[in-house]
Design a protein around this motif. Structure first.
Motif, PDB file in Angstrom:
ATOM      1  N   GLU A  38       0.864  -1.200   0.037  1.00  0.00           N
ATOM      2  CA  GLU A  38       0.005   0.138   0.141  1.00  0.00           C
ATOM      3  C   GLU A  38       0.732   1.271   0.016  1.00  0.00           C
ATOM      4  O   GLU A  38       0.697   2.281  -0.747  1.00  0.00           O
ATOM      5  CB  GLU A  38      -0.931   0.058   1.403  1.00  0.00           C
ATOM      6  CG  GLU A  38      -1.990   0.957   1.474  1.00  0.00           C
ATOM      7  CD  GLU A  38      -2.783   1.023   2.444  1.00  0.00           C
ATOM      8  OE1 GLU A  38      -3.317   2.295   2.701  1.00  0.00           O
ATOM      9  OE2 GLU A  38      -2.758   0.101   3.281  1.00  0.00           O
ATOM     10  N   ARG A  39       1.727   1.275   0.990  1.00  0.00           N
ATOM     11  CA  ARG A  39       2.863   2.390   0.852  1.00  0.00           C
ATOM     12  C   ARG A  39       3.371   2.458  -0.292  1.00  0.00           C
ATOM     13  O   ARG A  39       3.816   3.692  -1.049  1.00  0.00           O
ATOM     14  CB  ARG A  39       3.731   2.346   1.968  1.00  0.00           C
ATOM     15  CG  ARG A  39       4.172   3.615   2.677  1.00  0.00           C
ATOM     16  CD  ARG A  39       5.065   2.988   3.864  1.00  0.00           C
ATOM     17  NE  ARG A  39       6.166   2.259   3.757  1.00  0.00           N
ATOM     18  CZ  ARG A  39       6.197   1.287   4.529  1.00  0.00           C
ATOM     19  NH1 ARG A  39       5.946   0.967   5.669  1.00  0.00           N
ATOM     20  NH2 ARG A  39       7.299   0.352   4.356  1.00  0.00           N
TER      21      ARG A  39
ATOM     22  N   ALA B 285       3.524   5.884  -2.816  1.00  0.00           N
ATOM     23  CA  ALA B 285       4.384   6.517  -3.284  1.00  0.00           C
ATOM     24  C   ALA B 285       4.655   6.465  -4.869  1.00  0.00           C
ATOM     25  O   ALA B 285       5.142   7.597  -5.377  1.00  0.00           O
ATOM     26  CB  ALA B 285       5.681   5.891  -2.494  1.00  0.00           C
ATOM     27  N   PHE B 286       4.654   5.392  -5.348  1.00  0.00           N
ATOM     28  CA  PHE B 286       4.814   5.067  -6.671  1.00  0.00           C
ATOM     29  C   PHE B 286       3.729   6.307  -7.638  1.00  0.00           C
ATOM     30  O   PHE B 286       4.443   6.946  -8.536  1.00  0.00           O
ATOM     31  CB  PHE B 286       4.658   3.765  -7.368  1.00  0.00           C
ATOM     32  CG  PHE B 286       4.958   3.366  -8.611  1.00  0.00           C
ATOM     33  CD1 PHE B 286       6.058   2.897  -8.898  1.00  0.00           C
ATOM     34  CD2 PHE B 286       3.838   3.501  -9.719  1.00  0.00           C
ATOM     35  CE1 PHE B 286       6.338   2.797 -10.209  1.00  0.00           C
ATOM     36  CE2 PHE B 286       4.255   3.213 -10.987  1.00  0.00           C
ATOM     37  CZ  PHE B 286       5.594   2.824 -11.057  1.00  0.00           C
TER      38      PHE B 286
ATOM     39  N   MET C 298      -2.641   8.543 -15.528  1.00  0.00           N
ATOM     40  CA  MET C 298      -3.061   7.585 -14.784  1.00  0.00           C
ATOM     41  C   MET C 298      -2.945   6.121 -15.515  1.00  0.00           C
ATOM     42  O   MET C 298      -2.980   5.012 -14.959  1.00  0.00           O
ATOM     43  CB  MET C 298      -4.582   7.822 -14.387  1.00  0.00           C
ATOM     44  CG  MET C 298      -4.635   8.764 -13.413  1.00  0.00           C
ATOM     45  SD  MET C 298      -3.475   9.039 -12.032  1.00  0.00           S
ATOM     46  CE  MET C 298      -3.200  10.685 -11.835  1.00  0.00           C
ATOM     47  N   ILE C 299      -3.178   6.304 -16.911  1.00  0.00           N
ATOM     48  CA  ILE C 299      -3.390   4.851 -17.280  1.00  0.00           C
ATOM     49  C   ILE C 299      -2.031   3.999 -17.541  1.00  0.00           C
ATOM     50  O   ILE C 299      -1.875   2.997 -16.909  1.00  0.00           O
ATOM     51  CB  ILE C 299      -3.540   4.864 -19.134  1.00  0.00           C
ATOM     52  CG1 ILE C 299      -4.882   5.639 -19.165  1.00  0.00           C
ATOM     53  CG2 ILE C 299      -3.409   3.662 -19.776  1.00  0.00           C
ATOM     54  CD1 ILE C 299      -5.455   5.948 -20.463  1.00  0.00           C
ATOM     55  N   ARG C 300      -0.685   4.810 -17.467  1.00  0.00           N
ATOM     56  CA  ARG C 300       0.564   4.708 -17.463  1.00  0.00           C
ATOM     57  C   ARG C 300       0.740   3.850 -16.164  1.00  0.00           C
ATOM     58  O   ARG C 300       1.496   2.942 -15.861  1.00  0.00           O
ATOM     59  CB  ARG C 300       1.631   5.333 -18.076  1.00  0.00           C
ATOM     60  CG  ARG C 300       3.015   4.721 -17.826  1.00  0.00           C
ATOM     61  CD  ARG C 300       3.684   5.060 -19.088  1.00  0.00           C
ATOM     62  NE  ARG C 300       5.289   4.399 -19.080  1.00  0.00           N
ATOM     63  CZ  ARG C 300       6.231   5.181 -19.097  1.00  0.00           C
ATOM     64  NH1 ARG C 300       6.369   6.039 -19.633  1.00  0.00           N
ATOM     65  NH2 ARG C 300       7.352   4.445 -19.045  1.00  0.00           N
ATOM     66  N   ILE C 301       0.525   4.821 -15.086  1.00  0.00           N
ATOM     67  CA  ILE C 301       0.862   4.457 -13.793  1.00  0.00           C
ATOM     68  C   ILE C 301       0.226   3.217 -13.227  1.00  0.00           C
ATOM     69  O   ILE C 301       0.663   2.194 -12.933  1.00  0.00           O
ATOM     70  CB  ILE C 301       0.485   5.549 -12.810  1.00  0.00           C
ATOM     71  CG1 ILE C 301       1.103   6.935 -13.102  1.00  0.00           C
ATOM     72  CG2 ILE C 301       0.286   5.343 -11.483  1.00  0.00           C
ATOM     73  CD1 ILE C 301       0.799   8.100 -12.328  1.00  0.00           C
ATOM     74  N   ARG C 302      -0.996   2.872 -13.559  1.00  0.00           N
ATOM     75  CA  ARG C 302      -1.930   1.617 -13.468  1.00  0.00           C
ATOM     76  C   ARG C 302      -1.246   0.601 -14.021  1.00  0.00           C
ATOM     77  O   ARG C 302      -0.988  -0.506 -13.558  1.00  0.00           O
ATOM     78  CB  ARG C 302      -3.428   1.755 -13.988  1.00  0.00           C
ATOM     79  CG  ARG C 302      -4.262   0.739 -13.579  1.00  0.00           C
ATOM     80  CD  ARG C 302      -5.626   0.971 -14.089  1.00  0.00           C
ATOM     81  NE  ARG C 302      -6.315   2.107 -13.230  1.00  0.00           N
ATOM     82  CZ  ARG C 302      -6.701   3.210 -13.555  1.00  0.00           C
ATOM     83  NH1 ARG C 302      -6.568   3.550 -14.844  1.00  0.00           N
ATOM     84  NH2 ARG C 302      -7.458   4.081 -12.758  1.00  0.00           N
TER      85      ARG C 302
ATOM     86  N   GLN D 118      -7.026   2.514  -4.991  1.00  0.00           N
ATOM     87  CA  GLN D 118      -6.982   3.401  -4.000  1.00  0.00           C
ATOM     88  C   GLN D 118      -5.877   4.478  -4.096  1.00  0.00           C
ATOM     89  O   GLN D 118      -5.981   5.769  -3.746  1.00  0.00           O
ATOM     90  CB  GLN D 118      -6.967   2.737  -2.737  1.00  0.00           C
ATOM     91  CG  GLN D 118      -6.848   3.338  -1.402  1.00  0.00           C
ATOM     92  CD  GLN D 118      -6.712   2.568  -0.260  1.00  0.00           C
ATOM     93  OE1 GLN D 118      -6.620   1.252  -0.387  1.00  0.00           O
ATOM     94  NE2 GLN D 118      -6.663   2.975   1.017  1.00  0.00           N
ATOM     95  N   ALA D 119      -5.023   4.265  -4.361  1.00  0.00           N
ATOM     96  CA  ALA D 119      -3.847   5.157  -4.601  1.00  0.00           C
ATOM     97  C   ALA D 119      -3.917   6.055  -5.684  1.00  0.00           C
ATOM     98  O   ALA D 119      -3.775   7.491  -5.508  1.00  0.00           O
ATOM     99  CB  ALA D 119      -2.435   4.480  -4.963  1.00  0.00           C
TER     100      ALA D 119
END
Length: 167
Positions: free
Chosen positions: A58-59, A63-64, A76-80, A95-96
């Motif tokens: 979760e942490r 952070a990521f 958000m697409i790339r992060i996911r 959640q993040a």
């Protein structure tokens, strides 16, 4: 020939590694594998790191998401997608991302506008309009922004009378 690490040595190295920055359990698993630690023994080390607070999915996800959005300019697409590569559970990913979306608000569109404007300035002036459109679209998509959002910002940058369908 590399010397094999004992479980205690590996654990000690990992505590230092995890104390310096956030890492996903998958990162730690890969590191253990590269050190020659048996795959049967890895879960015990991971569990101990989690219990003692050195490791948290979760942490790591929070952070990521925050770092890649702020410092790398990712959407958000790339992060996911990247979090899925780290084998982070979907509920933690959502959640993040939701936390960041609430925090960022309308800043995402401004960030995309800035990124695409910078990319547009770096393109050769002699490039055809169609090629400019394609490169900006590809760049925005690669950075992880939604197609419709990228298309809308490109139209703003190139002028409202300029449409992809006209190319």
């Amino acid at each position: 020939m590399k010397q094999e690490l004992t479980l205690d040595q590996a654990y000690t190295r990992l505590t230092t590694y995890c104390a310096r920055s956030e890492h996903s359990p998958e990162d730690i698993r890969r590191k253990l594998y590269s050190w020659g630690i048996a795959t049967e023994e890895a879960p015990a080390i991971l569990e101990r790191l989690e219990q003692e607070g050195f490791l948290s999915s979760e942490r790591f996800a929070r952070a990521f998401v925050r770092d890649k959005y702020r410092f790398n300019g990712w959407g958000m697409i790339r992060i996911r997608t990247e979090l899925k590569r780290h084998k982070i559970p979907s509920n933690l990913i959502e959640q993040a991302i939701e936390e960041l979306t609430e925090e960022a608000g309308d800043e995402t569109r401004d960030r995309l506008h800035t990124l695409l404007a910078s990319k547009l300035r770096s393109l050769p002036k002699s490039l055809e309009k169609r090629k400019v459109w394609e490169r900006l679209l590809r760049f925005g998509a690669y950075r992880g922004f939604a197609y419709e959002e990228v298309q809308s910002v490109i139209q703003e940058l190139l002028g409202h009378g300029y449409d992809e369908d006209e190319l």
